[in-house]
Design an enzyme around this catalytic site. Structure first.
Site, PDB file in Angstrom:
ATOM      1  N   GLY A 135     -10.700 -14.181  -1.597  1.00 30.36           N
ATOM      2  CA  GLY A 135     -11.298 -13.144  -1.284  1.00 30.36           C
ATOM      3  C   GLY A 135     -12.531 -12.583  -2.140  1.00 30.36           C
ATOM      4  O   GLY A 135     -12.973 -13.773  -2.684  1.00 30.36           O
ATOM      5  N   ALA A 139     -14.987 -14.089 -10.385  1.00 27.69           N
ATOM      6  CA  ALA A 139     -13.788 -14.617 -12.000  1.00 27.69           C
ATOM      7  C   ALA A 139     -14.251 -13.164 -13.397  1.00 27.69           C
ATOM      8  O   ALA A 139     -13.739 -12.709 -13.723  1.00 27.69           O
ATOM      9  CB  ALA A 139     -14.087 -15.637 -12.625  1.00 27.69           C
ATOM     10  N   LYS A 188     -17.561 -19.704   3.833  1.00 27.10           N
ATOM     11  CA  LYS A 188     -18.733 -18.455   2.773  1.00 27.10           C
ATOM     12  C   LYS A 188     -19.262 -19.018   2.593  1.00 27.10           C
ATOM     13  O   LYS A 188     -21.114 -18.394   2.204  1.00 27.10           O
ATOM     14  CB  LYS A 188     -17.891 -17.699   2.954  1.00 27.10           C
ATOM     15  CG  LYS A 188     -16.260 -17.551   1.690  1.00 27.10           C
ATOM     16  CD  LYS A 188     -17.732 -17.397   0.014  1.00 27.10           C
ATOM     17  CE  LYS A 188     -16.580 -17.671  -0.984  1.00 27.10           C
ATOM     18  NZ  LYS A 188     -17.480 -17.158  -2.464  1.00 27.10           N
ATOM     19  N   ARG A 252     -22.806 -18.543  -7.595  1.00 29.39           N
ATOM     20  CA  ARG A 252     -23.206 -20.386  -7.937  1.00 29.39           C
ATOM     21  C   ARG A 252     -24.207 -20.228  -6.231  1.00 29.39           C
ATOM     22  O   ARG A 252     -25.361 -21.388  -6.122  1.00 29.39           O
ATOM     23  CB  ARG A 252     -22.038 -20.820  -8.349  1.00 29.39           C
ATOM     24  CG  ARG A 252     -21.679 -20.669  -9.457  1.00 29.39           C
ATOM     25  CD  ARG A 252     -20.770 -20.798 -10.331  1.00 29.39           C
ATOM     26  NE  ARG A 252     -19.418 -20.465  -9.205  1.00 29.39           N
ATOM     27  CZ  ARG A 252     -17.915 -20.604  -9.299  1.00 29.39           C
ATOM     28  NH1 ARG A 252     -17.914 -21.552 -10.582  1.00 29.39           N
ATOM     29  NH2 ARG A 252     -17.626 -20.524  -8.401  1.00 29.39           N
ATOM     30  N   GLU A 277     -19.409 -25.041  -4.394  1.00 29.56           N
ATOM     31  CA  GLU A 277     -18.193 -25.450  -3.646  1.00 29.56           C
ATOM     32  C   GLU A 277     -19.203 -25.999  -2.556  1.00 29.56           C
ATOM     33  O   GLU A 277     -18.429 -27.138  -1.360  1.00 29.56           O
ATOM     34  CB  GLU A 277     -17.072 -24.535  -4.121  1.00 29.56           C
ATOM     35  CG  GLU A 277     -16.146 -24.234  -4.493  1.00 29.56           C
ATOM     36  CD  GLU A 277     -14.687 -26.098  -4.530  1.00 29.56           C
ATOM     37  OE1 GLU A 277     -15.238 -27.258  -3.648  1.00 29.56           O
ATOM     38  OE2 GLU A 277     -13.742 -25.831  -4.916  1.00 29.56           O
TER      39      GLU A 277
HETATM   40  N1  LIG Z   1     -15.739 -18.836 -10.486  1.00 30.95           N
HETATM   41  C1  LIG Z   1     -14.498 -17.279  -9.438  1.00 30.95           C
HETATM   42  O1  LIG Z   1     -15.350 -16.251 -10.176  1.00 30.95           O
HETATM   43  C2  LIG Z   1     -14.267 -18.272  -8.638  1.00 30.95           C
HETATM   44  C3  LIG Z   1     -13.677 -16.768  -7.558  1.00 30.95           C
HETATM   45  C4  LIG Z   1     -12.530 -17.896  -6.320  1.00 30.95           C
HETATM   46  C5  LIG Z   1     -12.404 -18.959  -6.364  1.00 30.95           C
HETATM   47  N2  LIG Z   1     -13.070 -19.763  -7.313  1.00 30.95           N
HETATM   48  C6  LIG Z   1     -12.511 -20.951  -6.648  1.00 30.95           C
HETATM   49  O2  LIG Z   1     -12.173 -21.755  -7.915  1.00 30.95           O
HETATM   50  C7  LIG Z   1     -11.579 -23.223  -8.317  1.00 30.95           C
HETATM   51  C8  LIG Z   1     -12.006 -23.322  -9.421  1.00 30.95           C
HETATM   52  O3  LIG Z   1     -13.663 -22.647  -9.232  1.00 30.95           O
HETATM   53  P1  LIG Z   1     -14.398 -21.640 -10.872  1.00 30.95           P
HETATM   54  O4  LIG Z   1     -14.948 -21.175 -10.646  1.00 30.95           O
HETATM   55  O5  LIG Z   1     -13.198 -21.781 -11.823  1.00 30.95           O
HETATM   56  O6  LIG Z   1     -14.926 -23.642 -11.815  1.00 30.95           O
HETATM   57  P2  LIG Z   1     -14.934 -23.374 -12.744  1.00 30.95           P
HETATM   58  O7  LIG Z   1     -16.364 -24.627 -13.181  1.00 30.95           O
HETATM   59  O8  LIG Z   1     -15.257 -22.629 -13.761  1.00 30.95           O
HETATM   60  O9  LIG Z   1     -13.577 -24.463 -13.513  1.00 30.95           O
HETATM   61  C9  LIG Z   1     -13.360 -24.668 -13.514  1.00 30.95           C
HETATM   62  C10 LIG Z   1     -12.243 -25.754 -14.193  1.00 30.95           C
HETATM   63  O10 LIG Z   1     -11.930 -26.873 -14.238  1.00 30.95           O
HETATM   64  C11 LIG Z   1     -11.514 -27.331 -14.778  1.00 30.95           C
HETATM   65  N3  LIG Z   1     -11.033 -28.911 -14.000  1.00 30.95           N
HETATM   66  C12 LIG Z   1     -11.730 -29.843 -13.834  1.00 30.95           C
HETATM   67  N4  LIG Z   1     -10.594 -31.132 -12.689  1.00 30.95           N
HETATM   68  C13 LIG Z   1      -9.364 -30.875 -13.903  1.00 30.95           C
HETATM   69  C14 LIG Z   1      -8.178 -31.684 -13.672  1.00 30.95           C
HETATM   70  N5  LIG Z   1      -8.477 -32.267 -12.939  1.00 30.95           N
HETATM   71  N6  LIG Z   1      -7.415 -30.980 -14.653  1.00 30.95           N
HETATM   72  C15 LIG Z   1      -7.706 -29.574 -15.846  1.00 30.95           C
HETATM   73  N7  LIG Z   1      -9.282 -29.485 -15.123  1.00 30.95           N
HETATM   74  C16 LIG Z   1      -9.315 -29.462 -14.236  1.00 30.95           C
HETATM   75  C17 LIG Z   1     -12.784 -27.883 -15.361  1.00 30.95           C
HETATM   76  O11 LIG Z   1     -12.923 -28.244 -16.281  1.00 30.95           O
HETATM   77  C18 LIG Z   1     -13.502 -26.438 -15.210  1.00 30.95           C
HETATM   78  O12 LIG Z   1     -13.025 -26.126 -16.951  1.00 30.95           O
HETATM   79  C19 LIG Z   1     -13.096 -23.180  -7.054  1.00 30.95           C
HETATM   80  O13 LIG Z   1     -12.387 -23.852  -5.826  1.00 30.95           O
HETATM   81  C20 LIG Z   1     -13.476 -21.919  -6.475  1.00 30.95           C
HETATM   82  O14 LIG Z   1     -14.733 -22.067  -5.375  1.00 30.95           O
HETATM   83  C21 LIG Z   1     -13.844 -19.575  -8.047  1.00 30.95           C
HETATM   84  O1  LIG Z   2     -19.593 -18.518  -7.173  1.00 30.36           O
HETATM   85  P1  LIG Z   2     -19.735 -18.741  -6.371  1.00 30.36           P
HETATM   86  O2  LIG Z   2     -20.158 -18.689  -4.794  1.00 30.36           O
HETATM   87  O3  LIG Z   2     -18.313 -20.072  -5.790  1.00 30.36           O
HETATM   88  O4  LIG Z   2     -18.845 -17.312  -5.386  1.00 30.36           O
HETATM   89  C1  LIG Z   2     -17.037 -17.196  -6.708  1.00 30.36           C
HETATM   90  C2  LIG Z   2     -16.570 -16.293  -5.522  1.00 30.36           C
HETATM   91  O5  LIG Z   2     -15.637 -17.626  -4.769  1.00 30.36           O
HETATM   92  C3  LIG Z   2     -16.199 -15.435  -4.889  1.00 30.36           C
HETATM   93  O6  LIG Z   2     -15.541 -14.977  -4.360  1.00 30.36           O
END
Ligand SMILES: NC(=O)c1ccc[n+]([C@@H]2O[C@H](COP(=O)([O-])OP(=O)(O)OC[C@H]3O[C@@H](n4cnc5c(N)ncnc54)[C@H](O)[C@@H]3O)[C@@H](O)[C@H]2O)c1
Ligand SMILES: O=P(O)(O)OC[C@H](O)CO
Length: 327
Positions: A135, A139, A188, A252, A277
């Protein structure tokens, strides 16, 4: 009621969800790869690499993924690592995942398999209890307890009930199509990059919202073909997340598009270690569209520029001509 949850990935979303659900369960174990992160969570009560000023709730503990994970007594595991890492990570821990609930948050597509993360997790874990969560979720807002909406993807009514309680801090809607929820998150990100690219060339409000509408129309064309859930278009994972990510510079993916359009970074760009991503998924989306014979010129625009085949202005101008020719 779930009492213990494991969160794989101590990054921004892993930390945010750990903090959010920690008010609903007895214990959260946050699994990280880096010792300095694990030590900062356990000793300083903060994730110093991501949210150094945020005090984590006392029932959150961190463990190194290289240590014994003790996942077996976690009733639910949230996978919050980048999609490119999910298969290998789940393969490593597959023996400990037999009867837990697996929640996938990653918004990416595996290439060249074109599989979503729930498909990948099922293949590796053989555990069918997989739920997607997606959604408009920055974070850094969730981690401070701000309100957010999210879609839970599951066709299992008891899992839906358990998720409703676990994610009580969120406003939730639901879809019985796990994969469609995931694909919304993948799409998205692609359109967020595209909108960033577009906005680097066209600077008026009319031009921005014309393009945004074109992106959403293309996204819905794809989902009408792929999604079993015919109401997906108005759910948080779709309309909400599409708009959040395409319009807000904190994204991002949008920022990547802006930086490329303004020649701040070149393509193919160095892998900065930032989780972009959309750039990893766009080729898969273009191939999925071709496989289903869906016309997706904007996804192709994004792919062309990211792969270095074209510059933003030339490709944007081509897009305008293409759209005009549809009269
Ligand atoms: N950041 C957001 O606002 C947000 C919101 C919703 C969904 N997401 C999704 O969540 C996923 C993670 O994104 P993020 O924003 O947290 O990325 P991030 O880069 O902030 O964190 C990813 C973390 O995963 C760790 N990692 C990578 N491979 C690993 C493994 N094999 N075992 C353990 N840890 C490992 C990395 O060291 C890093 O700390 C992505 O697919 C992103 O699209 C992110
Ligand atoms: O920073 P982005 O573009 O990976 O977006 C973070 C979340 O997916 C927003 O829902």
């Amino acid at each position: 009621m779930i009492s213990k949850v494991g969160v794989i990935g101590a990054g921004s979303m892993g930390t945010a969800l750990a903090q959010s659900i920690s008010t609903r369960v007895e214990e959260v174990i946050l699994y990280g790869r880096r010792r300095e992160v694990v030590d900062s969570v356990n000793n300083l009560r903060c994730n110093k690499n991501y949210f150094p000023s945020l005090h984590l709730n006392p029932n959150i503990r961190a463990k190194l993924t290289s240590d014994s994970l003790d996942l077996a007594d976690c009733e639910a595991i949230i996978i919050t690592i980048p999609s490119s890492e999910v298969r290998s990570a789940v393969n490593t821990i597959r023996d400990e995942l037999s009867d837990t609930i697996l929640i996938t948050v990653a918004k990416g597509l595996e290439y060249p398999s074109l599989k979503t993360m729930s498909d990948v997790i099922l293949e590796e874990s053989k555990n069918p209890n997989i739920v997607s969560f997606s959604g408009p979720n920055f974070a850094d807002e969730i981690v401070y307890g701000h309100l957010a909406g999210a879609t839970i993807g599951t066709d299992n009514s008891s899992l839906r009930e358990i998720m409703s309680d676990l994610f009580r801090e969120f406003i939730l809607d639901f879809s019985d199509d796990v994969r469609a929820v995931e694909l919304c998150g993948v799409l998205k990100n692609v359109y967020a990059i595209g909108t960033g690219m577009w906005d680097s060339v066209y600077s008026n409000y009319n031009e921005h919202y014309m393009f945004l509408n074109m992106c959403y129309k293309e996204m819905c064309t794809f989902l009408r073909e792929i999604s079993r859930d015919k109401d997906i278009f108005t759910k948080f994972c779709c309309f909400g997340d599409f708009n959040l990510t395409a319009n807000v510079d904190k994204s991002r993916n949008r920022t990547l598009g802006l930086m490329i359009g303004k020649n701040i970074i070149k393509t193919p760009y160095l892998d900065s270690g930032v989780t972009f991503e959309g750039s990893k998924s766009v080729k898969g989306i273009v191939e999925l569209a071709d496989r289903h014979n869906i016309d997706m010129p904007i996804a192709k625009f994004v792919y062309d520029v990211l792969s270095g085949n074209n510059n933003v202005r030339k490709t944007a101008d081509f897009l305008v001509k293409y759209e005009s020719s549809k009269r």
